[in-house]
Design a protein around this motif. Structure first.
Motif, PDB file in Angstrom:
ATOM      1  N   ASP A 784     -16.054  -3.774  -8.112  1.00 48.33           N
ATOM      2  CA  ASP A 784     -16.626  -3.531  -7.331  1.00 48.33           C
ATOM      3  C   ASP A 784     -15.959  -3.165  -6.701  1.00 48.33           C
ATOM      4  O   ASP A 784     -14.382  -3.983  -5.951  1.00 48.33           O
ATOM      5  N   GLU A 785     -15.754  -2.734  -5.848  1.00 48.42           N
ATOM      6  CA  GLU A 785     -14.399  -1.442  -5.004  1.00 48.42           C
ATOM      7  C   GLU A 785     -14.190  -2.432  -4.099  1.00 48.42           C
ATOM      8  O   GLU A 785     -13.366  -2.321  -2.971  1.00 48.42           O
ATOM      9  N   GLU A 786     -15.283  -2.980  -3.306  1.00 51.34           N
ATOM     10  CA  GLU A 786     -14.905  -3.861  -2.095  1.00 51.34           C
ATOM     11  C   GLU A 786     -15.085  -5.108  -2.216  1.00 51.34           C
ATOM     12  O   GLU A 786     -15.173  -6.811  -2.415  1.00 51.34           O
ATOM     13  N   PHE A 787     -14.483  -5.293  -3.850  1.00 52.67           N
ATOM     14  CA  PHE A 787     -13.966  -7.041  -3.933  1.00 52.67           C
ATOM     15  C   PHE A 787     -13.308  -7.615  -3.212  1.00 52.67           C
ATOM     16  O   PHE A 787     -11.783  -6.722  -1.953  1.00 52.67           O
ATOM     17  N   PRO A 788     -13.128  -8.739  -2.639  1.00 52.91           N
ATOM     18  CA  PRO A 788     -12.601  -8.789  -1.465  1.00 52.91           C
ATOM     19  C   PRO A 788     -11.400  -9.265  -1.744  1.00 52.91           C
ATOM     20  O   PRO A 788     -10.497  -9.149  -0.700  1.00 52.91           O
ATOM     21  N   ILE A 789      -9.995  -9.363  -2.742  1.00 51.86           N
ATOM     22  CA  ILE A 789      -8.393  -9.336  -2.892  1.00 51.86           C
ATOM     23  C   ILE A 789      -8.945  -7.695  -2.695  1.00 51.86           C
ATOM     24  O   ILE A 789      -7.474  -7.817  -2.052  1.00 51.86           O
ATOM     25  N   VAL A 790      -9.502  -7.082  -3.467  1.00 51.05           N
ATOM     26  CA  VAL A 790      -9.118  -5.401  -2.903  1.00 51.05           C
ATOM     27  C   VAL A 790      -9.176  -5.028  -1.292  1.00 51.05           C
ATOM     28  O   VAL A 790      -8.629  -4.359  -1.026  1.00 51.05           O
ATOM     29  N   LYS A 791     -10.326  -5.581  -0.930  1.00 52.28           N
ATOM     30  CA  LYS A 791     -10.545  -5.462   0.278  1.00 52.28           C
ATOM     31  C   LYS A 791      -9.452  -5.871   1.591  1.00 52.28           C
ATOM     32  O   LYS A 791      -9.086  -5.273   2.149  1.00 52.28           O
ATOM     33  N   GLU A 792      -8.965  -6.284   0.720  1.00 49.64           N
ATOM     34  CA  GLU A 792      -8.279  -7.949   2.009  1.00 49.64           C
ATOM     35  C   GLU A 792      -6.828  -6.305   1.646  1.00 49.64           C
ATOM     36  O   GLU A 792      -5.481  -6.682   2.732  1.00 49.64           O
ATOM     37  N   THR A 793      -6.272  -6.040   0.183  1.00 48.14           N
ATOM     38  CA  THR A 793      -5.078  -5.388   0.189  1.00 48.14           C
ATOM     39  C   THR A 793      -5.061  -4.411   0.962  1.00 48.14           C
ATOM     40  O   THR A 793      -4.273  -4.024   1.892  1.00 48.14           O
ATOM     41  N   TYR A 794      -6.421  -3.534   1.329  1.00 52.59           N
ATOM     42  CA  TYR A 794      -6.724  -2.382   2.180  1.00 52.59           C
ATOM     43  C   TYR A 794      -6.189  -2.646   3.546  1.00 52.59           C
ATOM     44  O   TYR A 794      -5.734  -2.330   4.547  1.00 52.59           O
ATOM     45  N   ARG A 795      -7.488  -3.679   3.940  1.00 53.63           N
ATOM     46  CA  ARG A 795      -7.079  -4.487   5.412  1.00 53.63           C
ATOM     47  C   ARG A 795      -6.063  -4.660   5.987  1.00 53.63           C
ATOM     48  O   ARG A 795      -5.482  -4.073   7.023  1.00 53.63           O
ATOM     49  N   GLU A 796      -5.090  -4.726   5.258  1.00 53.97           N
ATOM     50  CA  GLU A 796      -3.818  -6.089   5.382  1.00 53.97           C
ATOM     51  C   GLU A 796      -3.257  -4.977   5.699  1.00 53.97           C
ATOM     52  O   GLU A 796      -1.922  -4.505   6.488  1.00 53.97           O
ATOM     53  N   ILE A 797      -3.252  -3.400   4.707  1.00 52.66           N
ATOM     54  CA  ILE A 797      -1.687  -2.668   4.984  1.00 52.66           C
ATOM     55  C   ILE A 797      -2.372  -1.555   5.692  1.00 52.66           C
ATOM     56  O   ILE A 797      -1.265  -1.089   7.217  1.00 52.66           O
ATOM     57  N   ILE A 798      -3.252  -1.026   6.141  1.00 50.17           N
ATOM     58  CA  ILE A 798      -3.546  -0.670   6.847  1.00 50.17           C
ATOM     59  C   ILE A 798      -4.054  -0.853   8.679  1.00 50.17           C
ATOM     60  O   ILE A 798      -3.680  -0.130   9.532  1.00 50.17           O
ATOM     61  N   GLU A 799      -3.820  -2.019   9.034  1.00 50.14           N
ATOM     62  CA  GLU A 799      -3.817  -2.517  10.488  1.00 50.14           C
ATOM     63  C   GLU A 799      -3.328  -3.268  10.218  1.00 50.14           C
ATOM     64  O   GLU A 799      -2.577  -3.405  11.109  1.00 50.14           O
ATOM     65  N   ASP A 800      -2.086  -4.562   9.752  1.00 53.43           N
ATOM     66  CA  ASP A 800      -1.425  -4.610  10.111  1.00 53.43           C
ATOM     67  C   ASP A 800       0.017  -4.565   9.531  1.00 53.43           C
ATOM     68  O   ASP A 800       0.975  -4.612  10.679  1.00 53.43           O
ATOM     69  N   TYR A 801       0.199  -3.703   8.174  1.00 55.05           N
ATOM     70  CA  TYR A 801       1.116  -3.405   7.841  1.00 55.05           C
ATOM     71  C   TYR A 801       1.516  -2.238   8.697  1.00 55.05           C
ATOM     72  O   TYR A 801       2.759  -1.648   9.305  1.00 55.05           O
ATOM     73  N   MET A 802       0.578  -1.369   9.120  1.00 55.44           N
ATOM     74  CA  MET A 802       0.450  -0.333   9.560  1.00 55.44           C
ATOM     75  C   MET A 802      -0.369  -0.262  10.721  1.00 55.44           C
ATOM     76  O   MET A 802      -1.043  -1.324  11.281  1.00 55.44           O
ATOM     77  N   ASP A 803      -0.695   0.634  11.667  1.00 57.67           N
ATOM     78  CA  ASP A 803      -1.665   0.320  12.692  1.00 57.67           C
ATOM     79  C   ASP A 803      -2.433   1.862  12.639  1.00 57.67           C
ATOM     80  O   ASP A 803      -2.645   3.035  13.512  1.00 57.67           O
ATOM     81  N   ILE A 804      -3.283   1.701  11.892  1.00 57.65           N
ATOM     82  CA  ILE A 804      -4.872   2.702  12.160  1.00 57.65           C
ATOM     83  C   ILE A 804      -5.518   3.157  13.180  1.00 57.65           C
ATOM     84  O   ILE A 804      -5.418   3.824  13.449  1.00 57.65           O
TER      85      ILE A 804
END
Lengths: 870, 251
Positions: A784-804
């Protein structure tokens, strides 16, 4: 709104009337008067109001919290109501808690006992205990037999206690929860984890407990207060904010070692800097020096000792996180006892611990954020209600520019805002397992509880469901679910969906893999002829490509390759490093401060354009020495004379710089690394598609560079493409193709208990975790492209590590014309670009089309062979 | 494109087809790797086998196949066959037996205990090596005397999982699995198969030194630099590369 600042009328000058007489006596004997936070906090805690107390470190807030609690417990004891259970929970992010607790809790308790004896009053016995990951089992057993009234712990251990079958029963009547150093928790996943732990604790308790947050200077304060208290019935719980952070006047100055930072040789700048440090230290009684990295800490200590062995030897100490705990404790003690003249530290002395009398804080290079600057400088002038004194020594012109505005903000208490992460599905997974281990839950009830946490208040139902199904192992085939599932998920006879623990292993998995800090592995570095050099962390290794020269432990090495957990290098004593060794430890400049630097540039540009000399204006409005004033003026002036403009907050400068067979597209965007990282990858992704090639990237706080093969490249068209695209989706797509994604995925999968660090008594090495985790990533994406772990990885990178979010704001401003941009072409990069172009690439973005990518590479190989043959 | 004017490629798959024998050749499947990983605390869902079945169906449609040859490492676990692996091996064999008459499994270094699963299937044979006409099939983890044998002109092996690492001017690296082919020092024609498993990592034959090569056959009986490579990628297709020594020099 029930979150509000307390107004001044609530301030008191003496302890509240109904405090125990011996508590009052002890306090009045010991202290002359109440400190600013204490004027509010005693009463608020006494009245059981949720409160957030913000004040500089060392202003007595920890003591004020503990003293109020002790008083409550004595009062309870007097009424004969003090039972064997925990009444107060104190959570601190510091791992070495012991010392601090002794000072703020045990010593006062002893003192009060003595006074009570003198006054012939029989005082109820109040117990406290510290419980961390290191607490041995016999002590844990003791806590069970005779529970402490005050339990002191860390966020991670709290997560474990909540699942301790017997001990958790003792927590049902907790009245107070104190969260110390809340500012160092709320912006990261440790804090997210704690937030859910507190809601789980609340769900176990019979009554609502009072929450007390202690924080250093931080913004946005309302949000941090809301983080502390969470929600009830969809509304924020009550919270009173006591903000006495600006109660001290700061004495600040930015100082340059030489007149001309650019044309003076590095050697001279360096020796002048040590002369400057030396004279400042000798003018003061005790100096605390902050560097930005651990390696710099050691270097400064050695250089000072070499400079004046007689003066420094024995009177100087180093303090950083790679040192052993004992060594650090030693330094802390000697510092407190006034035995040291100087201590050099990186970040480890920023928080907590009372360090005694310090009359000067020296900061070497930019501390990168206003709050951090205030926090560090605030470590001086503690005990004697003196005003803190700080000097920032800058070594580069970009640094000088940064600190100019930073010091003005610090002086005016204009803080940069922290971002509190939300909807972290990995932390949620961990807690769902923990909840399931404790009892059966109705899905509805669990979802309601989770949403009481500030971090999960807006969690979409769908994300909760997917996470639940993930934890239940429903992504695997039916027969595999007993292996993959950690909970069962079912519908009960009343038609309600319920979940609970699956299998006996689950509890052990939870208890041994809890926490949010990823295994940051140390790679062992060897020369290829077999000599052991030392260790490197993986974040740094990620930035290395074959042939890079870097400094390690003072020597220069060339990176060759890595195998498993081993890194192979060649000694290269004669070569200059191509990779700055501090990169992995580097703190990012905050966006808020970045935009202010841009505004400063704008003002100066205006003056330069009008032919005015800005020196006087700078001198009058900022806190700089003469040398720094002239450095900054010449920096902007040179930039202006070279390309007739200076990047400002309103105007981005794009520089097209030609170099051999490449173009460096240099974007001067002073928005801090988090925003620039996001912008850079968005632009890189479009550039890659426009040109059909791979793109190299460099990112720092003041801008970013796209490295492209030489070709026709229109910046206007590129920008147009960027503005027309879905920015969030573009960034996700760009991130997917980078090394960062693989590493972060492993961290997230590990927090979500999909990759276990510890299983069946064995520990999985980071190397092994990493080796297969990219297969795991593609397997999860296939499910699933929205698999929770995948989704969270994207979120962590673009929201926490970066500042989208701020990156999108910047681009929207360009679209509606409120921010402009200029394009210039250069043969030699402009002065403002110099810091950027000397750095090695931060990351690489691969062309989407794999077939084309391979065709190009194949072509490249064949061409180079033909060349040789011809 | 063919290897030695005889062995054909089948689409973009890491497999070869020998029309003379109507034989499909694959190698290094490493079935059951996922359940082994789950056992060590890495809960990777199973997906290899279903991908493999898709690929095999595609190839069965493209070519007229009577026999499937696997050059070793059918399964992953070294020691006892785990439950997960056994089931996967069974599923794999039964899937193939629906379409082909015979399956020949070369015993690889990972294939201990495989016999207990295989002996239930009369049309499946498990041997240390197979010789059909002038062609031998081995795994490659030890030196097979057969390589120098009189009648054997061709040898096909697995074990090494060869791959090429390519780098562009910006520094982007790309790894592509590959076939290697050339002659042994004794003049036998040798083919090294890429791994069929998508989970198996390859050894970078154009980057590493000879002493880091896994297979003793390649280390001792072959001048590796003289071998030629054909890159294969399921998505991107086939790429013919020159001799390894020339590629090393070019980089």
């Amino acid at each position: 709104m029930s979150i509000a600042r307390v107004d001044e009328s609530r301030s008191i000058d003496h302890l509240p009337k109904d405090f125990e007489p011996y508590v009052k006596r002890w306090f009045e004997d010991k202290f002359k008067k109440l400190t600013p936070p204490q004027k509010y906090s005693f009463e608020l805690i006494h009245e059981r109001r949720n409160s957030l107390v913000c004040s500089p470190t060392g202003s007595g807030k920890t003591l004020s919290a503990f003293l109020s609690i002790l008083n409550e417990l004595f009062l309870k004891g007097d009424k004969g109501e003090l039972e064997d259970k925990v009444y107060c929970l104190y959570v601190s992010p510091l791992r070495a808690l012991g010392n601090d607790i002794q000072r703020n809790l045990e010593k006062p308790l002893e003192g009060i006992k003595k006074i009570a004896e003198e006054m012939n009053i029989k005082m109820p016995e109040v117990r406290s205990a510290v419980r961390t990951g290191d607490t041995p089992s016999n002590e844990r057993q003791k806590m069970l037999d005779e529970p402490p009234h005050i339990l002191v712990t860390t966020p991670e251990t709290l997560g474990i206690i909540l699942n301790a079958p017997k001990f958790k029963q003792k927590l049902k009547d907790i009245n107070h929860v104190i969260v110390d150093e809340i500012h160092s928790l709320c912006d990261n996943k440790r804090g997210t984890h704690l937030s859910l732990s507190l809601e789980r604790l609340q769900a176990m308790c019979d009554d609502e407990f009072t929450r007390i947050g202690l924080s250093a200077t931080q913004a946005p304060i309302q949000e941090i207060a809301n983080y502390l208290v969470g929600f009830e019935n969809g509304e924020p719980r009550q919270c009173d904010i006591v903000d006495v952070s600006a109660s001290k006047e700061l004495d600040l100055k930015v100082v340059s070692p030489v007149e001309d930072l650019i044309h003076t040789s590095g050697e001279v700048v360096n020796s002048r800097m040590y002369e400057r440090i030396d004279s400042l230290v000798k003018d003061h009684v005790t100096t605390l020096i902050f560097t930005n990295t651990r390696s710099a800490t050691e270097r400064v200590v050695n250089n000072l000792i070499n400079k004046d062995p007689e003066y420094y030897r024995g009177d100087i100490g180093a303090h950083h996180s790679s040192m052993s705990r004992e060594k650090r404790l030693n330094v802390e003690e000697s510092l407190k006892d006034g035995e040291l003249k100087v201590v050099v530290t990186s970040t480890s002395l920023e928080l907590g611990i009372d360090i005694g009398y310090i009359d000067l804080v020296l900061q070497l290079s930019s501390p990168k954020g206003v709050s951090r600057a205030i926090q560090r400088i605030g470590r001086s002038g503690h005990r004697l209600a003196d005003d803190p004194k700080g000097r920032v020594l800058v070594m580069e012109r970009g640094d000088a520019l940064e600190c100019t505005e930073m010091m003005r903000c610090a002086k005016n208490n204009e803080l940069d805002r922290v971002r509190i992460p939300t909807n972290c599905l990995d932390v949620l997974s961990q807690h769902i397992v923990g909840m399931g281990c404790n009892r059966k839950w109705e899905v509805e009830e669990a979802y309601g509880m989770v949403r009481k946490s500030f971090n999960f208040h807006k969690l979409p139902r769908e994300d909760f469901e997917k996470t639940l199904r993930y934890v239940a192992g429903e992504y695997a085939s039916l027969e595999d679910q007993k292996v993959y599932g950690k909970i069962w998920l079912d519908t009960n006879e009343e038609g309600k969906r319920v979940f609970g623990r699956r299998g006996r292993m689950t509890r052990v998995i939870y208890m041994t893999n809890i926490g949010t800090i990823p295994d940051q592995s140390a790679y062992r570095v060897h020369t290829r002829d077999g000599r052991f050099v030392g260790t490197l962390d993986e974040e740094f290794l990620d930035r290395l490509t074959k042939g890079d020269i870097f400094i390690h432990g003072g020597d220069t090495y060339e990176f060759r390759y890595a195998r498993g957990m081993k890194v192979y290098v060649d000694a290269r004593p004669d070569k200059a490093p191509t990779v700055p060794s501090w990169f992995s430890e580097m703190l990012p400049l905050s966006y808020d401060l970045g935009t202010k630097i841009g505004e400063f540039n704008e003002k100066l540009l205006e003056m330069i354009e009008n032919g005015e000399d800005p020196s006087d204006w700078i001198r009058d409005n900022y806190f700089l020495d003469e040398k720094t004033v002239s450095s900054i003026v010449s920096y902007l002036d040179e930039q202006y004379r070279y390309v007739e403009t200076v990047p400002t907050n309103k105007k981005i400068l794009v520089e097209k710089n030609f170099e051999h067979d490449k173009i460096n597209l240099i974007f001067h965007t002073i928005f801090g690394r988090k925003v620039n990282d996001a912008l850079c990858r968005i632009f890189a992704d479009h550039a890659s598609e426009m040109l059909g090639t791979n793109v190299g990237m460099v990112v720092d706080d003041h801008g970013f560079v796209l490295i492209l093969p030489r070709s026709e490249m229109s910046v206007e068209k590129l920008l147009q493409r960027v503005l027309e695209s879905d920015l969030r989706e573009t960034l996700k797509k760009a991130v997917r193709k980078t090394e960062l994604m693989k590493r972060r995925f492993r961290h997230v999968a590990s927090r979500a208990l999909m990759i276990l660090r510890s299983y069946k008594g064995k520990k999985l090495s980071v190397g092994r975790q990493q080796m297969k985790s990219h297969f795991l990533l593609s397997a999860c994406e296939k499910i699933d492209e929205e698999f929770p772990i995948v989704k969270e990885t994207y979120r962590e990178i673009i929201e926490d590590y970066m500042d989208i979010d701020n990156a999108i704001d910047v681009l929207n401003d360009i679209e509606d014309g409120s921010r402009e941009y200029d394009v210039v072409e250069t043969e030699i990069p402009s002065p403002f670009a110099h810091d950027l172009v000397i750095q090695s690439q931060s990351d690489l973005l691969k062309l989407d089309d794999k077939k084309r990518r391979l065709q190009q590479l194949h072509h490249r190989v064949m061409k180079s062979i033909e060349k040789e043959d011809g | 494109m063919k290897i030695f004017e005889r062995f054909e490629f089948v689409g973009n798959h890491p497999a070869l087809y020998d029309p003379e024998q109507k034989m499909l050749i694959i190698s290094d499947l490493h079935l059951g790797l996922e359940s082994l990983m789950a056992d060590s605390g890495m809960f990777m869902p199973r997906f290899q086998l279903s991908e493999m079945k898709d690929d095999l169906s595609d190839m069965l449609e493209k070519k007229d196949i009577e026999r499937v040859m696997v050059c070793g490492d059918i399964k992953h676990e070294f020691s006892e066959t785990s439950h997960g692996e056994r089931k996967e091996v069974e599923e794999f064999l039964e899937f193939l037996l629906d379409s082909v008459e015979n399956i020949s499994l070369v015993k690889g270094n990972h294939d201990n205990y495989l016999i207990y699963t295989v002996r239930r299937y009369p049309n499946v044979s498990l041997e240390e090596e197979f010789v059909f006409e002038n062609t031998a099939f081995i795994h490659g983890h030890d030196k097979r005397e057969i390589i120098g044998g009189l009648d054997v002109k061709y040898v096909v092996m697995g074990h090494e999982h060869p791959a090429l690492t390519l780098t562009d001017e910006i520094g982007v690296k790309e790894k592509i699995r590959c076939f290697l082919y050339g002659e042994t020092r004794g003049g036998t024609k040798l083919i090294v198969m890429p791994a069929f498993s998508s989970l198996a990592t390859g050894s970078n034959v154009n980057m590493i030194g000879d002493n880091q090569i896994l297979s003793p056959v390649l280390r001792e009986m072959v001048d590796l630099g003289e071998m030629e490579a054909i890159g294969v990628d399921r998505e991107a297709g086939l790429f013919k590369f020159p001799k390894l020594k020339e590629m090393k020099e070019a980089v």
